[in-house]
Scaffold this motif. Sequence first.
Motif, PDB file in Angstrom:
ATOM      1  N   MET B   1       0.841  -1.212   0.000  1.00  0.00           N
ATOM      2  CA  MET B   1       0.000   0.000   0.000  1.00  0.00           C
ATOM      3  C   MET B   1       0.862   1.242   0.000  1.00  0.00           C
ATOM      4  N   ASP B 103     -19.254   7.867   6.535  1.00  0.00           N
ATOM      5  CA  ASP B 103     -18.421   7.286   5.509  1.00  0.00           C
ATOM      6  C   ASP B 103     -18.134   5.825   5.777  1.00  0.00           C
ATOM      7  N   ASP B 104     -18.245   5.447   7.023  1.00  0.00           N
ATOM      8  CA  ASP B 104     -17.986   4.065   7.353  1.00  0.00           C
ATOM      9  C   ASP B 104     -18.461   3.784   8.766  1.00  0.00           C
ATOM     10  N   GLU B 114      -8.044  -2.936  12.344  1.00  0.00           N
ATOM     11  CA  GLU B 114      -9.073  -2.742  11.334  1.00  0.00           C
ATOM     12  C   GLU B 114      -9.537  -1.285  11.308  1.00  0.00           C
ATOM     13  N   ALA B 117      -7.071   0.582   9.323  1.00  0.00           N
ATOM     14  CA  ALA B 117      -7.214   0.352   7.887  1.00  0.00           C
ATOM     15  C   ALA B 117      -8.379   1.169   7.330  1.00  0.00           C
ATOM     16  N   ARG B 118      -9.478   1.219   8.093  1.00  0.00           N
ATOM     17  CA  ARG B 118     -10.653   1.945   7.612  1.00  0.00           C
ATOM     18  C   ARG B 118     -10.396   3.456   7.585  1.00  0.00           C
ATOM     19  N   SER B 121      -8.414   4.112   4.608  1.00  0.00           N
ATOM     20  CA  SER B 121      -9.250   3.961   3.415  1.00  0.00           C
ATOM     21  C   SER B 121     -10.114   5.203   3.189  1.00  0.00           C
ATOM     22  N   ARG B 124      -8.016   8.197   2.192  1.00  0.00           N
ATOM     23  CA  ARG B 124      -7.579   8.081   0.798  1.00  0.00           C
ATOM     24  C   ARG B 124      -8.698   8.548  -0.120  1.00  0.00           C
ATOM     25  N   ARG B 125      -9.913   8.119   0.215  1.00  0.00           N
ATOM     26  CA  ARG B 125     -11.053   8.514  -0.612  1.00  0.00           C
ATOM     27  C   ARG B 125     -11.275  10.008  -0.593  1.00  0.00           C
TER      28      ARG B 125
END
Lengths: 244, 244
Positions: B1, B103-104, B114, B117-118, B121, B124-125
Motif C-alpha cells: 500500500m 463514511d464508514d 481494522e 485500515a478503515r 481507506s 484516501r477517498r
Amino acid sequence: MKKLMGPPPHILIVDDHAQIRESVARFLEKNGMRTTVAKDAVEMDAKLATGQYDLLVLDVMMPGEDGLSVCRRLVPTGRLPIIMLTALGADTDRIVGLEIGADDYLAKPFNPRELLARIKSVLRRSFREEPVAGALCGKRVRFAHLTLDTDRQVLIEDSGAEASLTTSEFKLLTVLLERHRMVLSREQLLDLTAGRSAGPMDRTIDNQISRLRRKIEPDVLRPSIIKTVRNGGYCLAADVVEAP
Amino acid sequence: MKKLMGPPPHILIVDDHAQIRESVARFLEKNGMRTTVAKDAVEMDAKLATGQYDLLVLDVMMPGEDGLSVCRRLVPTGRLPIIMLTALGADTDRIVGLEIGADDYLAKPFNPRELLARIKSVLRRSFREEPVAGALCGKRVRFAHLTLDTDRQVLIEDSGAEASLTTSEFKLLTVLLERHRMVLSREQLLDLTAGRSAGPMDRTIDNQISRLRRKIEPDVLRPSIIKTVRNGGYCLAADVVEAP
DNA sequence: GTGTTTTGTAGCGGTTTGTATCAAGGCCGT
DNA sequence: ACGGCCTTGATACAAACCGCTACAAAACAC
C-alpha cells in the motif's frame, strides 16, 4: 439524505455462486441500478474490457484468481471503486482488502439492504465527473476529410464548412474515433454513449448512426467512413490523428 | 500500500468510555496520526470549533446527544469524514448511519488494526476528490477570451470591457472552472453552488446557466464555452490557466 | 418602508432523441 | 436465379429535454 439522480449507476458483480450473483443483481435492479454479472476473474476482465462500470462488487473466495489478487491488480489503475465480499470472521481478509485499497467490504452472509447502503455511500464519495469527450477531450482530431473540434463539438470539412453535432451524435462519434477500426456492437455503443443496456428490439444506435452519417459521409448511400458490419455492429474505418 | 506523506492526519475521537478513547488514541498515535479525544457531543463541538480535523471517529451510543444525531448534523455541513462505532448486531443503526451519510462504521468490539485500515481507506477517498476545489481563490483566471478576477468578481474581456457577475453567477462559473471539461449534473451544480438538492422539477440551474451565458458567450445562440450535455448536465469546454 | 437588484418558478416552443414502421438489400436454400 | 428470411437504412411521429421570456418572491440598499 441526498438523492443521486442522473443515469443509474452500473454495478459489476463478481461471484462464483450463481444464486448470490443473481439475487444481488435482482435486488439492486429493483432499486434503480444497472447490473452485470461475472462468475470469475476471467469473465470479469472480459466485461471490464468492453463495458463501462461505476462500481465492482467482488467476492474474495473464488476459484481461479481470487478476489484479493484482482483487487491488488485493479486498485492502482484508479477509477473503479471496489466493495469486497468476505467470509464471516475472516478478519485478516477484510483488513488486507482495505489495506490493498478496496473501498469497502461486507461479511457474508449479508443484508442486501446494507449492501445497497454501502454502494450508495461509496458512489457518493467517488462522484463520477466524466470528461465530455474521454481521451479526446480538448483536442482537435483529424480523420478522413474532416476535423472534429471537441471543444466546440463541431465538424470542420477540409473545404472549411462547419457542421454542428448534437450531444449524442458527438458522443457516438468520439466513441467511434477512440476505438477506430474496431468493430463495436450496438450493445457496446449504447453502453458507451448512453450508459444503458439495449432493449429487445432496440434500434436506437442504427438511428443515431444514420443521423451521424448524414453529417460526415460524402456519399450517404455508400458509406465509407462508418462501415456497418453485418451481425456485428459498426466500425470507423479511417485513420485518426491528432491535429493542432 | 502506498503511504501518504505530508502532515499526519488529525483524528477526533468521540466516545463516552474513557478506556476506549484512550486506547484507540494511543494506538493511532503509534501509527503516525495525531489524535484528540472528546467524551460527548458538547465537548466535541468545542474541539471542532477551535481545531482542524481530518476525520471523526464517533460512537453511536452516548449520553446526551447520540451519534446518529451528531452525524445528521455534521454531514450536510460538508467535508469532515465520519467513521461510526456501533454496538454489534445493531444492524439498523449501521444502515441508518450509512444512509445518513457517514463514511464508514465499525462494530464494537473491534480490532484496532481494522479501525486503522478503515481510517486510511476513508482518508484516501476524501483526498482523491479534493485537489481541484477552492484553488481559484484570490487569483486571476484566464479561459477562452476572458479573464475572471476572483477578488472583484468581475469578468474582463480581451478587449478590455468589464462585466460584473452576481454572487450566484460567480459561484457557478467558479465551480465550472474548477472542474473544467467535466460534465456536471444539475444536481451536482446545485449542490456545489447552493448546497441544496434539487426539487422534482427544478430548473434553477438552467436559468443560471442561461444568465451566465449571456455574459460570457460570444454567440449566445451557439454556446462554445459552456456546453450543454443532454441528459447529463453542463460542461465548461475550454482550457483554464492562472493569469498574473 | 420603498425601490432596486438578484434569484427562483412557470410555461411556451423549438430541438433532439427514442420508437414504430416500412422499404431495401444481403444471405442462403433450393 | 429466384424467393423467403433476416438485417439494416430511412422516414415519421411522439415524447423528453432544454432555452428563453416573463413574472413572483426574496434579498439588499437606502
